[in-house]
Design an enzyme around this catalytic site. Structure first.
Site, PDB file in Angstrom:
ATOM      1  N   HIS A  42     -18.131  49.203  32.026  1.00 31.89           N
ATOM      2  CA  HIS A  42     -17.370  50.078  31.163  1.00 31.89           C
ATOM      3  C   HIS A  42     -18.110  51.230  30.412  1.00 31.89           C
ATOM      4  N   TRP A  87     -16.690  52.659  27.570  1.00 29.57           N
ATOM      5  CA  TRP A  87     -16.532  51.920  26.169  1.00 29.57           C
ATOM      6  C   TRP A  87     -18.107  51.247  25.552  1.00 29.57           C
ATOM      7  N   LEU A 102      -1.373  56.567  24.403  1.00 30.08           N
ATOM      8  CA  LEU A 102      -2.297  57.231  25.447  1.00 30.08           C
ATOM      9  C   LEU A 102      -1.585  57.498  26.740  1.00 30.08           C
ATOM     10  N   SER A 159      -7.446  58.331  36.974  1.00 31.26           N
ATOM     11  CA  SER A 159      -8.754  58.283  37.514  1.00 31.26           C
ATOM     12  C   SER A 159      -9.834  59.061  37.649  1.00 31.26           C
ATOM     13  N   ARG A 166     -11.312  60.322  34.842  1.00 27.71           N
ATOM     14  CA  ARG A 166     -11.984  60.182  33.343  1.00 27.71           C
ATOM     15  C   ARG A 166     -11.433  61.214  32.450  1.00 27.71           C
ATOM     16  N   LEU A 167     -10.238  61.357  32.635  1.00 23.90           N
ATOM     17  CA  LEU A 167      -9.598  62.217  31.531  1.00 23.90           C
ATOM     18  C   LEU A 167      -9.288  61.409  30.137  1.00 23.90           C
ATOM     19  N   ALA A 168      -8.975  59.904  30.374  1.00 22.64           N
ATOM     20  CA  ALA A 168      -8.714  59.159  29.259  1.00 22.64           C
ATOM     21  C   ALA A 168      -9.902  59.158  28.219  1.00 22.64           C
ATOM     22  N   LEU A 225       3.482  49.819  17.393  1.00 27.17           N
ATOM     23  CA  LEU A 225       4.811  50.055  18.192  1.00 27.17           C
ATOM     24  C   LEU A 225       4.314  50.316  19.461  1.00 27.17           C
TER      25      LEU A 225
HETATM   26  S1  NHW Z   1      -2.140  50.961  25.391  1.00 31.53           S
HETATM   27  C1  NHW Z   1      -1.445  52.192  26.493  1.00 31.53           C
HETATM   28  C2  NHW Z   1      -2.164  53.185  27.321  1.00 31.53           C
HETATM   29  N1  NHW Z   1      -1.265  53.780  28.228  1.00 31.53           N
HETATM   30  C3  NHW Z   1      -0.807  53.191  29.471  1.00 31.53           C
HETATM   31  O1  NHW Z   1      -1.135  52.431  29.987  1.00 31.53           O
HETATM   32  C4  NHW Z   1       0.014  54.153  30.261  1.00 31.53           C
HETATM   33  C5  NHW Z   1      -0.061  54.402  31.666  1.00 31.53           C
HETATM   34  N2  NHW Z   1      -1.870  54.502  31.915  1.00 31.53           N
HETATM   35  C6  NHW Z   1      -2.319  55.646  31.814  1.00 31.53           C
HETATM   36  O2  NHW Z   1      -1.633  56.670  31.309  1.00 31.53           O
HETATM   37  C7  NHW Z   1      -1.422  51.779  23.901  1.00 31.53           C
HETATM   38  C8  NHW Z   1      -3.605  55.780  32.369  1.00 31.53           C
HETATM   39  O3  NHW Z   1      -4.027  54.729  32.960  1.00 31.53           O
HETATM   40  C9  NHW Z   1      -4.511  55.812  30.910  1.00 31.53           C
HETATM   41  C10 NHW Z   1      -6.002  55.712  31.448  1.00 31.53           C
HETATM   42  C11 NHW Z   1      -4.233  56.871  30.276  1.00 31.53           C
HETATM   43  C12 NHW Z   1      -4.198  54.516  30.160  1.00 31.53           C
HETATM   44  N3  NHW Z   1      -6.998  51.968  26.202  1.00 31.53           N
HETATM   45  O4  NHW Z   1      -9.158  58.634  32.666  1.00 31.53           O
HETATM   46  P1  NHW Z   1      -9.604  57.421  33.166  1.00 31.53           P
HETATM   47  C13 NHW Z   1      -2.557  52.990  23.498  1.00 31.53           C
HETATM   48  O5  NHW Z   1      -2.182  53.935  23.721  1.00 31.53           O
HETATM   49  C14 NHW Z   1     -10.359  53.459  29.655  1.00 31.53           C
HETATM   50  C15 NHW Z   1      -8.229  52.559  26.020  1.00 31.53           C
HETATM   51  O6  NHW Z   1     -10.393  57.425  34.670  1.00 31.53           O
HETATM   52  P2  NHW Z   1      -6.874  56.616  33.729  1.00 31.53           P
HETATM   53  C16 NHW Z   1      -3.781  52.761  22.857  1.00 31.53           C
HETATM   54  C17 NHW Z   1     -10.920  52.461  30.904  1.00 31.53           C
HETATM   55  O7  NHW Z   1     -11.518  51.204  30.597  1.00 31.53           O
HETATM   56  N4  NHW Z   1      -9.154  52.968  27.007  1.00 31.53           N
HETATM   57  O8  NHW Z   1      -8.379  56.550  33.464  1.00 31.53           O
HETATM   58  C18 NHW Z   1      -4.861  53.731  23.556  1.00 31.53           C
HETATM   59  C19 NHW Z   1     -12.118  53.417  31.435  1.00 31.53           C
HETATM   60  O9  NHW Z   1     -13.264  53.451  30.584  1.00 31.53           O
HETATM   61  P3  NHW Z   1     -14.513  52.318  30.892  1.00 31.53           P
HETATM   62  C20 NHW Z   1      -8.559  52.593  28.214  1.00 31.53           C
HETATM   63  O10 NHW Z   1      -6.448  55.318  34.220  1.00 31.53           O
HETATM   64  C21 NHW Z   1      -6.078  53.323  22.588  1.00 31.53           C
HETATM   65  C22 NHW Z   1     -11.594  54.714  31.385  1.00 31.53           C
HETATM   66  O11 NHW Z   1     -10.669  54.696  30.537  1.00 31.53           O
HETATM   67  C23 NHW Z   1      -7.434  52.382  28.595  1.00 31.53           C
HETATM   68  O12 NHW Z   1      -6.716  57.752  34.581  1.00 31.53           O
HETATM   69  C24 NHW Z   1      -7.103  54.136  23.016  1.00 31.53           C
HETATM   70  C25 NHW Z   1     -11.173  55.258  32.521  1.00 31.53           C
HETATM   71  O13 NHW Z   1     -10.547  56.460  32.125  1.00 31.53           O
HETATM   72  C26 NHW Z   1      -6.638  52.050  27.193  1.00 31.53           C
HETATM   73  N5  NHW Z   1      -5.271  51.766  27.434  1.00 31.53           N
HETATM   74  O14 NHW Z   1      -6.438  56.629  32.407  1.00 31.53           O
HETATM   75  C27 NHW Z   1      -8.466  53.859  22.537  1.00 31.53           C
HETATM   76  N6  NHW Z   1      -6.887  52.355  29.858  1.00 31.53           N
HETATM   77  O15 NHW Z   1     -15.458  52.312  29.860  1.00 31.53           O
HETATM   78  C28 NHW Z   1      -8.629  54.538  21.026  1.00 31.53           C
HETATM   79  C29 NHW Z   1      -8.029  52.583  30.367  1.00 31.53           C
HETATM   80  O16 NHW Z   1     -13.867  50.872  31.153  1.00 31.53           O
HETATM   81  C30 NHW Z   1     -10.113  54.192  20.350  1.00 31.53           C
HETATM   82  N7  NHW Z   1      -8.809  52.789  29.511  1.00 31.53           N
HETATM   83  O17 NHW Z   1     -15.247  53.105  32.161  1.00 31.53           O
HETATM   84  C31 NHW Z   1      -9.846  54.458  18.886  1.00 31.53           C
HETATM   85  C32 NHW Z   1     -10.159  56.053  18.865  1.00 31.53           C
HETATM   86  C33 NHW Z   1      -9.915  56.607  17.582  1.00 31.53           C
HETATM   87  C34 NHW Z   1     -11.121  56.169  16.403  1.00 31.53           C
HETATM   88  C35 NHW Z   1     -10.894  56.938  15.084  1.00 31.53           C
HETATM   89  C36 NHW Z   1     -12.279  56.651  14.253  1.00 31.53           C
HETATM   90  C1  EN5 Z   2       1.191  49.409  23.060  1.00 31.65           C
HETATM   91  N1  EN5 Z   2       2.140  49.351  21.915  1.00 31.65           N
HETATM   92  O1  EN5 Z   2       3.938  43.723  30.895  1.00 31.65           O
HETATM   93  C2  EN5 Z   2       1.726  48.864  24.527  1.00 31.65           C
HETATM   94  N2  EN5 Z   2       5.796  43.415  29.777  1.00 31.65           N
HETATM   95  O2  EN5 Z   2       5.823  39.665  28.834  1.00 31.65           O
HETATM   96  C3  EN5 Z   2       1.091  48.722  25.396  1.00 31.65           C
HETATM   97  N3  EN5 Z   2       7.466  40.749  31.108  1.00 31.65           N
HETATM   98  O3  EN5 Z   2       8.365  42.419  29.968  1.00 31.65           O
HETATM   99  C4  EN5 Z   2       0.655  47.406  26.057  1.00 31.65           C
HETATM  100  N4  EN5 Z   2       6.603  41.628  36.130  1.00 31.65           N
HETATM  101  O4  EN5 Z   2       7.806  38.340  31.511  1.00 31.65           O
HETATM  102  C5  EN5 Z   2       1.786  46.909  26.898  1.00 31.65           C
HETATM  103  N5  EN5 Z   2      10.053  37.968  32.026  1.00 31.65           N
HETATM  104  C6  EN5 Z   2       1.592  45.698  27.383  1.00 31.65           C
HETATM  105  C7  EN5 Z   2       2.880  45.021  28.052  1.00 31.65           C
HETATM  106  C8  EN5 Z   2       3.386  45.799  29.403  1.00 31.65           C
HETATM  107  C9  EN5 Z   2       4.827  45.668  29.715  1.00 31.65           C
HETATM  108  C10 EN5 Z   2       4.635  44.148  30.120  1.00 31.65           C
HETATM  109  C11 EN5 Z   2       5.892  41.890  30.037  1.00 31.65           C
HETATM  110  C12 EN5 Z   2       5.652  41.040  28.581  1.00 31.65           C
HETATM  111  C13 EN5 Z   2       7.163  41.875  30.215  1.00 31.65           C
HETATM  112  C14 EN5 Z   2       8.827  40.307  31.601  1.00 31.65           C
HETATM  113  C15 EN5 Z   2       9.370  40.885  32.915  1.00 31.65           C
HETATM  114  C16 EN5 Z   2       8.485  40.705  33.920  1.00 31.65           C
HETATM  115  C17 EN5 Z   2       8.937  41.393  35.401  1.00 31.65           C
HETATM  116  C18 EN5 Z   2       7.843  41.255  36.185  1.00 31.65           C
HETATM  117  C19 EN5 Z   2       8.850  38.862  31.711  1.00 31.65           C
HETATM  118  C20 EN5 Z   2      10.215  36.793  31.780  1.00 31.65           C
HETATM  119  C21 EN5 Z   2      11.377  36.614  30.913  1.00 31.65           C
HETATM  120  C22 EN5 Z   2      11.753  35.069  30.726  1.00 31.65           C
HETATM  121  C23 EN5 Z   2      13.356  35.174  30.263  1.00 31.65           C
HETATM  122  C24 EN5 Z   2      13.619  33.684  29.969  1.00 31.65           C
HETATM  123  C25 EN5 Z   2      12.694  32.693  29.417  1.00 31.65           C
HETATM  124  C26 EN5 Z   2      11.459  32.704  30.213  1.00 31.65           C
HETATM  125  C27 EN5 Z   2      10.866  34.136  30.080  1.00 31.65           C
END
Ligand code: NHW
Ligand code: EN5
Length: 388
Positions: A2, A5, A138, A146, A148-150, A388
């Site tokens: 990481h 991190w 995010l 990938s 390293r924009l995050a 949320l």
């Molecule tokens: S979680 C949902 C996050 N979003 C998604 O999953 C959407 C789909 N994915 C993407 O858009 C709820 C990309 O894959 C993202 C990563 C943007 C996730 N949290 O740019 P790189 C939130 O929004 C680390 C934190 O190359 P990428 C909460 C990863 O471990 N870190 O990856 C957000 C690696 O670091 P490492 C995450 O795939 C909280 C680095 O990013 C992460 O193009 C944020 C790789 O970067 C995640 N969900 O973009 C933290 N996913 O150390 C807030 C990956 O392992 C902290 N990474 O090398 C607090 C800040 C405020 C402090 C105030 C005092």
């Molecule tokens: C931060 N705010 O995986 C959010 N959802 O179980 C970011 N599964 O819907 C973090 N894969 O189990 C988000 N059906 C992390 C969650 C990302 C979304 C996600 C899961 C949570 C989900 C469903 C669908 C699976 C489809 C195949 C699932 C089973 C339901 C079944 C209903 C009847 C009784 C047994 C369970």
């Protein structure tokens, strides 16, 4: 493993179980004059933008970025589709900072390609109420992953949070990072089992037919609890008292005042639904339940394009058994045409999940604090926070 991190003030995996480390801030605040004044550098083709969520146009750009690029399940069948109204609500709570709504645009086309946001919150960790940022949404466009924009986005939101003299944050993720304060399980209660099966959200159980399955999940037409009604503006003081008293039992929970309750819990069409139980004679508010609306796009189904999901939010039972209260929540959610009711195993939710026919999902949700160490990981039931 990481590279990013490891450099941040978060609990590190190597420190897990080290009880010589005290609970509380990992780093002290620095003088505001020492906070970096300029934004972090982006790759030269991109520029920072502050997203004005009052603007319908900007809100639509954020909406579209998330609709096409935000979180999917592990089989890429579903993608969260937060509505514009939901984003406007989630990103503009009392005292919000527009500067925490951070976008990245391609310089050439001005297209929005990434986003991260924070909102202010007071979160109590045991006896300490800490000012924090809740970080959410995010998202980096699929074509820019990938690179390293995050980490740059996380550092930039951190800098802007520091500029408001706030030094801690809370966030959740489906992925494991250093290091969760707790890991919660998603549970799902089918309301429209046929559709859920048709779209691959759930499967027909062994030795079950479709008609037996539909019968299994049937619910009454209306809530059964006398005095169960929608929350109104006049209920804000009573709901705040009820909630504050109830939340005091959890190790980590929001410190809601009346302003927060009005924003986060007063019903808002297609965003948040809240109900309470008013006792017939004393007119006291004795119980409360709520859920928020978060549809998911169904990726590549001929018949259906969206899955309508309700997510359990904050619930309080003092008089009505929690089981009955949540059964009424299921009944009203079904009436509102939700396909599924989701809940985490936080707070006292374990007490109703199995009995009300929720089943465990394939997803988990990890909870994190930034710059705040917790001595031991919590049990999900010790957590009183729903993001949320
Ligand atoms: S979680 C949902 C996050 N979003 C998604 O999953 C959407 C789909 N994915 C993407 O858009 C709820 C990309 O894959 C993202 C990563 C943007 C996730 N949290 O740019 P790189 C939130 O929004 C680390 C934190 O190359 P990428 C909460 C990863 O471990 N870190 O990856 C957000 C690696 O670091 P490492 C995450 O795939 C909280 C680095 O990013 C992460 O193009 C944020 C790789 O970067 C995640 N969900 O973009 C933290 N996913 O150390 C807030 C990956 O392992 C902290 N990474 O090398 C607090 C800040 C405020 C402090 C105030 C005092
Ligand atoms: C931060 N705010 O995986 C959010 N959802 O179980 C970011 N599964 O819907 C973090 N894969 O189990 C988000 N059906 C992390 C969650 C990302 C979304 C996600 C899961 C949570 C989900 C469903 C669908 C699976 C489809 C195949 C699932 C089973 C339901 C079944 C209903 C009847 C009784 C047994 C369970």
């Amino acid at each position: 493993i990481h590279k990013f991190w490891e450099t941040q003030p978060v609990g590190q995996f190597k420190d897990v179980g080290d009880s010589s480390l005290a609970e509380g801030p990992i780093e002290p605040p620095t003088p505001l004059s020492e906070v970096k004044q300029e934004p972090y550098n982006l790759p030269s083709a991109y520029e920072w933008t502050t997203c004005d969520m009052d603007s319908e146009e900007t809100c639509l750009e954020v909406y579209n970025l998330l609709k096409n690029n935000y979180v999917e399940d592990d089989e890429n069948l579903f993608r969260f589709n937060y509505s514009r109204e939901f984003l406007g609500w989630a990103l503009r709570p009392p005292g919000y900072f527009a500067s925490w709504h951070i976008g990245v645009r391609a310089k050439a086309s001005k297209k929005l390609v990434a986003f991260i946001s924070g909102v202010p919150a007071r979160i109590r960790v045991r006896e300490h109420v800490v000012k924090m940022a809740e970080i959410n949404f995010l998202c980096v466009h699929k074509k820019l992953r990938s690179k390293r924009l995050a980490p740059v986005m996380i550092k930039e939101v951190t800098r802007r949070v520091h500029l408001e003299n706030i030094w801690q944050a809370a966030y959740t993720a489906g992925v494991v990072l250093p290091t969760p304060i707790t890991t919660c399980q998603y549970w799902h209660r089918s309301l429209n089992p046929k559709k859920l099966i048709d779209v691959g959200f759930s499967r027909l159980g062994a030795r079950m037919t479709m008609s037996r399955t539909i019968k299994l999940y049937k619910l009454p037409d209306s809530p059964v609890t006398p005095g169960f009604r929608k929350m109104e503006l006049r209920d804000v003081p009573a709901v705040t008292r009820l909630l504050r008293n109830y939340m005091s039992q959890f190790s980590v929970a929001p410190d809601f005042d009346e302003t927060d309750v009005e924003h986060w819990l007063l019903p808002k069409e297609s965003v948040v639904d809240s109900f309470l139980v008013e006792s017939q004679y004393t007119r006291e508010v004795t119980d409360f339940c709520s859920f928020y609306t978060l549809p998911s796009s169904i990726l590549g189904n001929q018949t259906y394009s969206t899955l309508k999901a309700a997510y359990s939010y904050y619930n309080v039972s003092t008089k009505t058994p929690l089981l009955q209260l949540m059964n009424d929540a299921l009944i009203v959610a079904k009436k509102k045409d939700f396909d599924v009711f989701n809940a985490l195993d936080v707070m006292e939710n374990e007490s109703f999940l199995k009995e009300l026919k929720f089943g465990p999902g394939d997803g988990q949700l990890h909870y994190y604090l930034y710059n705040y160490r917790i001595r031991h990981a919590l049990k999900p039931s010790e957590l009183g926070l729903v993001l949320l």
